[in-house]
Design an enzyme around this catalytic site. Sequence first.
Site, PDB file in Angstrom:
ATOM      1  N   TRP A 290      38.970  43.877  44.789  1.00 19.82           N
ATOM      2  CA  TRP A 290      38.843  43.877  42.995  1.00 19.82           C
ATOM      3  C   TRP A 290      40.081  42.707  42.246  1.00 19.82           C
ATOM      4  O   TRP A 290      40.615  42.791  42.376  1.00 19.82           O
ATOM      5  CB  TRP A 290      38.357  45.459  42.682  1.00 19.82           C
TER       6      TRP A 290
ATOM      7  N   GLU B 221      43.834  61.520  47.593  1.00 15.99           N
ATOM      8  CA  GLU B 221      43.630  60.518  48.318  1.00 15.99           C
ATOM      9  C   GLU B 221      44.704  59.828  49.492  1.00 15.99           C
ATOM     10  O   GLU B 221      45.875  60.297  49.176  1.00 15.99           O
ATOM     11  CB  GLU B 221      43.838  59.612  47.165  1.00 15.99           C
TER      12      GLU B 221
ATOM     13  N   GLU C  39      47.617  49.648  49.446  1.00 20.94           N
ATOM     14  CA  GLU C  39      46.959  48.407  48.506  1.00 20.94           C
ATOM     15  C   GLU C  39      47.270  46.761  48.748  1.00 20.94           C
ATOM     16  O   GLU C  39      48.836  47.602  48.981  1.00 20.94           O
ATOM     17  CB  GLU C  39      46.933  48.631  47.200  1.00 20.94           C
TER      18      GLU C  39
ATOM     19  N   LYS D 220      36.476  53.916  51.686  1.00 22.93           N
ATOM     20  CA  LYS D 220      36.413  53.113  50.759  1.00 22.93           C
ATOM     21  C   LYS D 220      37.412  51.219  51.113  1.00 22.93           C
ATOM     22  O   LYS D 220      38.419  51.731  50.832  1.00 22.93           O
ATOM     23  CB  LYS D 220      36.573  53.242  49.368  1.00 22.93           C
TER      24      LYS D 220
END
Length: 410
Positions: free
Chosen positions: A211, A119, A123, A207
């Site tokens: 959230w 990954e 963020e 992606k």
Amino acid sequence: MKLTSAILFASAALPAALAQTWTDCNPLKKECPCNPGLGKTYSFDFTKGEGSDLFPPDKYFPVRYEKDGIHLPVKKKGDAPTIISTKYVLGGRLDCTLKIAPGKGIVSSLVFQSADLDEIDYEWIGSKPLEAQSNYFGKGNTETYNRGAIHPVKDTVNNFVKFSIDWTQEKITWYIDDVVVRTLTPADSAALYNSDNYYPQTPMQIKIGAWAAGDPSNADGVIEWSDGPIDYSKAPFDMVIQSLTITDYSKGATEYCYGDRSGSWGSIKISTDPSKGQTPSEETTTSAKPSKTTEPEEKTTSAAPKTTLTTSKADKETTTSEKEENTTSTKPKNTSTVEIAPAITQGLPDSIGGMDGPQNKGVSSTATATADAQAAETSAPTDNIPSSASSIKNAGLSLVVAAVFAALVL
């Protein structure tokens, strides 16, 4: 805007978070389907059109198309609106202009992620619009939390900002508004992990979404890391994507297959056969989540250790049966070695929340989308119902008479 180099971040006041990732099928554990390849450059402007064919929105969380782009709203517990690429890249660059979702406890993410849990990501915490976190991890390894960096940025809640990730065999480069803020090489990764196997090197899909990290159902560490809990009375919390461009450096690739279980760049077999790598979105018009070829097998929750000012470099990969752990944190060159609470990575959202797939019990919950699919596959009627004649015979004539009498009386 003047940006400093990446700063590794640690604070005893910032507790370690939990991190989890999710994959349909881990090719390092068993035979898995090949990944469809992009093999070219793809651009989409969400201010001019709806429903990108490469980045369809997840059907479980409705999105809105407005003049400034596609809005991904977090409205209630468990929301994790996401767009997920239907194709993969092996070496590539993503440029995405976006606004993060505002609010305490709301996390926005932009992620490259592979089936074997490599990954690379960015963020953002909604209540900290002047910070961007860059992270990476390899093969789901979460033994240490020393790989994350924080970068200053202009207000990303009220301004569109361009974030870019460029990934090759030689290095990973993170950009903010086309300014380099961080570079990572395989040698840097080997020093952090004490292994050269954890530099991301397998086919990745993209992606992007937001959230509810600060939901009360999540672990305390996750809630604190996200500056939660969430005040849902202020919802919706919209992440807005204006435009994006993704380039696959493996030009002409239509399909990527794992040649063995090493997870190395050289083990990936690249096909340029036009008949390979077809996805449902190319066969039918749909905005639904890309179909799954196998049931989800990778769901892990790993409690991060307390942050400290030094980290061990004797890290070794750990796995559990049918589960993988992952988290993200990174150390750039020429900075002090300290730790950051790991980033929460993206996967398929579910009804409880989390960009990384199942987002309950800490960071995650059960992936309801997959559960629904499994339920549909297993809901066929059984053949074990006894015949009425056999039941009557076994019950005896007296019971039959009694039953008839009872029925007449009622």
